[in-house]
Design a protein around this motif. Structure first.
Motif, PDB file in Angstrom:
ATOM      1  N   GLN A  99      42.856  45.545  42.698  1.00 11.09           N
ATOM      2  CA  GLN A  99      42.211  45.237  41.417  1.00 11.09           C
ATOM      3  C   GLN A  99      41.800  43.764  41.413  1.00 11.09           C
ATOM      4  OE1 GLN A  99      45.336  46.510  38.688  1.00 11.09           O
ATOM      5  NE2 GLN A  99      44.168  48.356  38.246  1.00 11.09           N
ATOM      6  N   PRO A 100      40.833  43.416  42.217  1.00  6.63           N
ATOM      7  CA  PRO A 100      40.511  42.002  42.431  1.00  6.63           C
ATOM      8  C   PRO A 100      39.967  41.265  41.224  1.00  6.63           C
ATOM      9  CG  PRO A 100      38.838  43.407  43.402  1.00  6.63           C
ATOM     10  CD  PRO A 100      39.946  44.305  42.971  1.00  6.63           C
ATOM     11  N   ASP A 101      39.365  41.979  40.264  1.00  9.13           N
ATOM     12  CA  ASP A 101      38.735  41.269  39.154  1.00  9.13           C
ATOM     13  C   ASP A 101      39.457  41.451  37.825  1.00  9.13           C
ATOM     14  OD1 ASP A 101      36.778  40.053  40.622  1.00  9.13           O
ATOM     15  OD2 ASP A 101      35.375  41.704  40.438  1.00  9.13           O
ATOM     16  N   THR A 102      40.670  41.942  37.851  1.00 10.02           N
ATOM     17  CA  THR A 102      41.404  42.088  36.597  1.00 10.02           C
ATOM     18  C   THR A 102      42.308  40.897  36.318  1.00 10.02           C
ATOM     19  OG1 THR A 102      43.159  43.293  37.733  1.00 10.02           O
ATOM     20  CG2 THR A 102      41.392  44.599  36.731  1.00 10.02           C
ATOM     21  N   ILE A 103      42.722  40.205  37.357  1.00 12.39           N
ATOM     22  CA  ILE A 103      43.600  39.046  37.199  1.00 12.39           C
ATOM     23  C   ILE A 103      43.034  37.886  38.014  1.00 12.39           C
ATOM     24  CG2 ILE A 103      45.940  38.150  37.492  1.00 12.39           C
ATOM     25  CD1 ILE A 103      46.968  40.983  37.401  1.00 12.39           C
ATOM     26  N   PRO A 104      42.902  36.695  37.431  1.00 10.08           N
ATOM     27  CA  PRO A 104      42.419  35.530  38.187  1.00 10.08           C
ATOM     28  C   PRO A 104      43.365  35.211  39.340  1.00 10.08           C
ATOM     29  CG  PRO A 104      42.450  35.092  35.830  1.00 10.08           C
ATOM     30  CD  PRO A 104      43.207  36.366  36.037  1.00 10.08           C
ATOM     31  N   GLY A 105      42.877  34.448  40.283  1.00  7.84           N
ATOM     32  CA  GLY A 105      43.761  34.118  41.395  1.00  7.84           C
ATOM     33  C   GLY A 105      43.171  33.127  42.372  1.00  7.84           C
ATOM     34  N   ILE A 106      43.929  32.885  43.409  1.00  2.45           N
ATOM     35  CA  ILE A 106      43.548  31.972  44.481  1.00  2.45           C
ATOM     36  C   ILE A 106      43.169  32.799  45.701  1.00  2.45           C
ATOM     37  CG2 ILE A 106      44.284  30.038  45.920  1.00  2.45           C
ATOM     38  CD1 ILE A 106      44.186  29.405  42.920  1.00  2.45           C
ATOM     39  N   TYR A 107      42.107  32.374  46.363  1.00  2.00           N
ATOM     40  CA  TYR A 107      41.652  33.056  47.574  1.00  2.00           C
ATOM     41  C   TYR A 107      41.589  32.056  48.722  1.00  2.00           C
ATOM     42  CZ  TYR A 107      37.279  30.770  46.287  1.00  2.00           C
ATOM     43  OH  TYR A 107      36.344  29.831  45.948  1.00  2.00           O
ATOM     44  N   ILE A 108      41.478  32.596  49.929  1.00  2.00           N
ATOM     45  CA  ILE A 108      41.327  31.739  51.104  1.00  2.00           C
ATOM     46  C   ILE A 108      40.236  32.309  51.996  1.00  2.00           C
ATOM     47  CG2 ILE A 108      43.145  32.942  52.412  1.00  2.00           C
ATOM     48  CD1 ILE A 108      43.906  30.137  53.562  1.00  2.00           C
ATOM     49  N   SER A 202      39.289  31.631  41.316  1.00  2.00           N
ATOM     50  CA  SER A 202      38.250  32.348  40.586  1.00  2.00           C
ATOM     51  C   SER A 202      38.884  33.347  39.629  1.00  2.00           C
ATOM     52  CB  SER A 202      37.324  33.092  41.556  1.00  2.00           C
ATOM     53  OG  SER A 202      36.333  33.812  40.841  1.00  2.00           O
ATOM     54  N   ILE A 203      38.185  33.598  38.515  1.00  2.00           N
ATOM     55  CA  ILE A 203      38.641  34.653  37.613  1.00  2.00           C
ATOM     56  C   ILE A 203      38.086  35.998  38.062  1.00  2.00           C
ATOM     57  CG2 ILE A 203      38.874  33.082  35.662  1.00  2.00           C
ATOM     58  CD1 ILE A 203      36.279  34.322  34.535  1.00  2.00           C
ATOM     59  N   ASN A 204      37.141  35.986  39.010  1.00  2.00           N
ATOM     60  CA  ASN A 204      36.570  37.209  39.584  1.00  2.00           C
ATOM     61  C   ASN A 204      36.525  37.050  41.103  1.00  2.00           C
ATOM     62  OD1 ASN A 204      35.628  38.713  37.075  1.00  2.00           O
ATOM     63  ND2 ASN A 204      34.606  36.749  36.811  1.00  2.00           N
ATOM     64  N   ILE A 205      37.645  37.306  41.738  1.00  2.00           N
ATOM     65  CA  ILE A 205      37.773  36.955  43.148  1.00  2.00           C
ATOM     66  C   ILE A 205      36.789  37.700  44.038  1.00  2.00           C
ATOM     67  CG2 ILE A 205      39.310  37.038  45.143  1.00  2.00           C
ATOM     68  CD1 ILE A 205      41.592  36.246  43.424  1.00  2.00           C
ATOM     69  N   SER A 206      36.611  38.992  43.838  1.00  2.00           N
ATOM     70  CA  SER A 206      35.748  39.750  44.750  1.00  2.00           C
ATOM     71  C   SER A 206      34.311  39.244  44.717  1.00  2.00           C
ATOM     72  CB  SER A 206      35.788  41.245  44.416  1.00  2.00           C
ATOM     73  OG  SER A 206      35.288  41.480  43.117  1.00  2.00           O
ATOM     74  N   PRO A 243      41.992  37.476  48.758  1.00  2.00           N
ATOM     75  CA  PRO A 243      42.817  37.015  47.635  1.00  2.00           C
ATOM     76  C   PRO A 243      44.255  36.877  48.118  1.00  2.00           C
ATOM     77  CG  PRO A 243      42.371  39.361  47.439  1.00  2.00           C
ATOM     78  CD  PRO A 243      41.584  38.883  48.620  1.00  2.00           C
ATOM     79  N   VAL A 244      44.939  35.820  47.706  1.00  2.00           N
ATOM     80  CA  VAL A 244      46.293  35.611  48.235  1.00  2.00           C
ATOM     81  C   VAL A 244      47.371  35.495  47.167  1.00  2.00           C
ATOM     82  CG1 VAL A 244      45.521  34.623  50.408  1.00  2.00           C
ATOM     83  CG2 VAL A 244      45.862  33.116  48.450  1.00  2.00           C
ATOM     84  N   VAL A 245      47.006  35.118  45.946  1.00  2.00           N
ATOM     85  CA  VAL A 245      48.011  35.081  44.884  1.00  2.00           C
ATOM     86  C   VAL A 245      47.311  35.167  43.531  1.00  2.00           C
ATOM     87  CG1 VAL A 245      48.046  32.539  44.797  1.00  2.00           C
ATOM     88  CG2 VAL A 245      49.988  33.817  43.901  1.00  2.00           C
ATOM     89  N   ARG A 246      47.896  35.933  42.619  1.00  2.00           N
ATOM     90  CA  ARG A 246      47.362  36.056  41.260  1.00  2.00           C
ATOM     91  C   ARG A 246      48.024  35.015  40.367  1.00  2.00           C
ATOM     92  NH1 ARG A 246      42.960  39.239  42.212  1.00  2.00           N
ATOM     93  NH2 ARG A 246      43.539  40.541  43.983  1.00  2.00           N
ATOM     94  N   ILE A 247      47.263  34.485  39.438  1.00  2.00           N
ATOM     95  CA  ILE A 247      47.758  33.449  38.537  1.00  2.00           C
ATOM     96  C   ILE A 247      47.941  34.046  37.147  1.00  2.00           C
ATOM     97  CG2 ILE A 247      47.355  31.150  37.604  1.00  2.00           C
ATOM     98  CD1 ILE A 247      47.712  31.327  40.645  1.00  2.00           C
ATOM     99  N   VAL A 248      49.125  33.876  36.580  1.00  2.00           N
ATOM    100  CA  VAL A 248      49.425  34.512  35.300  1.00  2.00           C
ATOM    101  C   VAL A 248      49.356  33.550  34.122  1.00  2.00           C
ATOM    102  CG1 VAL A 248      50.871  36.244  36.421  1.00  2.00           C
ATOM    103  CG2 VAL A 248      51.916  34.140  35.549  1.00  2.00           C
TER     104      VAL A 248
END
Length: 374
Positions: A99-108, A202-206, A243-248
């Motif tokens: 679910q890449p675009d439901t939760i913001p996160g950090i990507y590499i 990003s808030i929309n990682i994909s 995506p490597v970690v979701r930010i809450v």
């Protein structure tokens, strides 16, 4: 002597094999115990590791780390993630991407071949030469080679140099080229150990990863490297991101980006990464109205409050179990050491008592002999 990325990576990887808590404490060590100079982000972590704010920032880092899959964290540090996601980490990464675009996160991001292998030393040297030829035309009125590179990806007709629009971007590319040449001087032939990474939020990682792949609103050093690689070795390498970690929490976004940038050494200094700017400075996505207002769009965007409330605590539970086990093991180890030393001390004390008894007998014997002589 060059600063060795592998020593720095091993320091973090060794800590990660113990617990996330060990990683957190390693992150705030300043300066690094295995480097000769300050890192790109030295001031950022030195300030946040000072006594008056250290506890707060350690808690932030631990919160971020416990949201991560430990099996993904270590390959990020070592630079083996692109290959591992094609093998033993394929399921873990599918879970992360689900679910890449439901939760913001950090990507590499990395630039790798179709098998996840990093560019070879020989290929990188050729790419660096091409990058240098490109930025050499920054101040030239006539654009020749740069036009070839700029036409590889859309938009194909930039006003200036697509990948070097201002002096700051030129300086970032030059710092990377210089650092990478130095890094390669001590590297063996073959794929570059540890690779070259770029980290972002990003808030929309994909969709963000797709933009990087297409060179749209992307990192200039990375995309210039990719374009030069495309020019020299058609379709051999490409940008691949994960995506490597979701930010809450919006309050942890800047620290999360800085943390994940530090662990794989993703800055241009010494040619270790593609990031030419301090992480955490451009996280405007936290102010997105969709996420602030919890607009129920087609991608199911949730508000920060909902994300935090529904966040999994499995990482915290797992970390607590690891720490408790290490405390138990340490106590048992200390007990064994104390017992061993206790036995030695007891034997030493008994020997001293025997010595004193013997000494007293000798003194008495000497005294008796003196009396007899008198």
């Amino acid at each position: 002597m060059s600063n060795n990325r592998h020593d720095e990576a091993e320091r973090y990887a060794t800590a990660a094999r113990k617990s996330m808590s060990h990683v957190a404490f390693e992150v705030f060590k300043s300066p690094s115990p295995c480097l000769n100079e300050d890192r790109f982000d030295e001031d950022f972590f030195a300030q946040r590791g000072s006594e008056d704010v250290r506890t707060f920032n350690l808690e932030q880092v631990l919160t971020i780390l416990t949201m991560m899959d430990k099996d993904i964290l270590i390959p990020i540090i070592e630079g083996t993630l692109p290959q591992r996601v094609r093998a033993d980490l394929s399921q873990a990464m599918r879970n992360e991407i689900k679910q890449p675009d439901t939760i913001p996160g950090i990507y590499i991001n990395y630039i790798v071949d179709k098998n996840g292998r990093h560019p070879t030393k020989a290929d990188i040297l050729a790419i660096l030469d091409a990058m240098q030829d490109y930025i050499n035309e920054f101040d030239d009125g006539v654009k020749v080679f740069s036009r070839v590179i700029d036409f590889l990806f859309k938009p194909k007709d930039p006003q200036g140099l697509k990948y070097c629009e201002n002096p700051s971007q030129k300086a970032g590319a030059e710092l990377f080229i210089e650092g990478m040449r130095d890094r390669l001087s001590s590297e063996p032939n073959g794929p570059l150990r540890g690779g070259i990474s770029e980290v972002g939020f990003s808030i929309n990682i994909s969709s963000r990863l797709a933009n990087h792949y297409k060179h749209q609103s992307s990192n200039k050093v990375m995309t210039l490297f990719d374009a030069c690689a495309m020019h020299l070795f058609v379709d051999r390498y490409s940008i691949q991101g994960y995506p490597v970690v979701r930010i809450v929490s919006p309050h942890a976004v800047d620290m999360a980006e800085c943390l994940i940038s530090r662990l794989p050494s993703s800055y241009v200094l010494w040619g270790w990464g593609f990031n030419a700017n301090q992480a955490g400075a451009s996280v405007q996505g936290v102010n997105s109205l969709k996420i602030l207002q919890a607009a129920a769009d087609s991608k199911g965007k949730n508000s920060w409050a909902t994300i935090e409330a529904e966040a999994s605590t499995s990482g915290i539970t797992g970390e607590r179990a690891v720490v408790e086990q290490r405390i138990k093991d340490s106590r048992e180890e200390m007990a064994d050491i104390i017992e061993e030393h206790g036995a030695t001390l007891d034997a030493n004390l008994a020997a001293q008592r025997r010595y004193h008894r013997q000494f007293k007998r000798l003194r008495q014997l000497a005294s008796d002999e003196d009396d007899d002589q008198e």
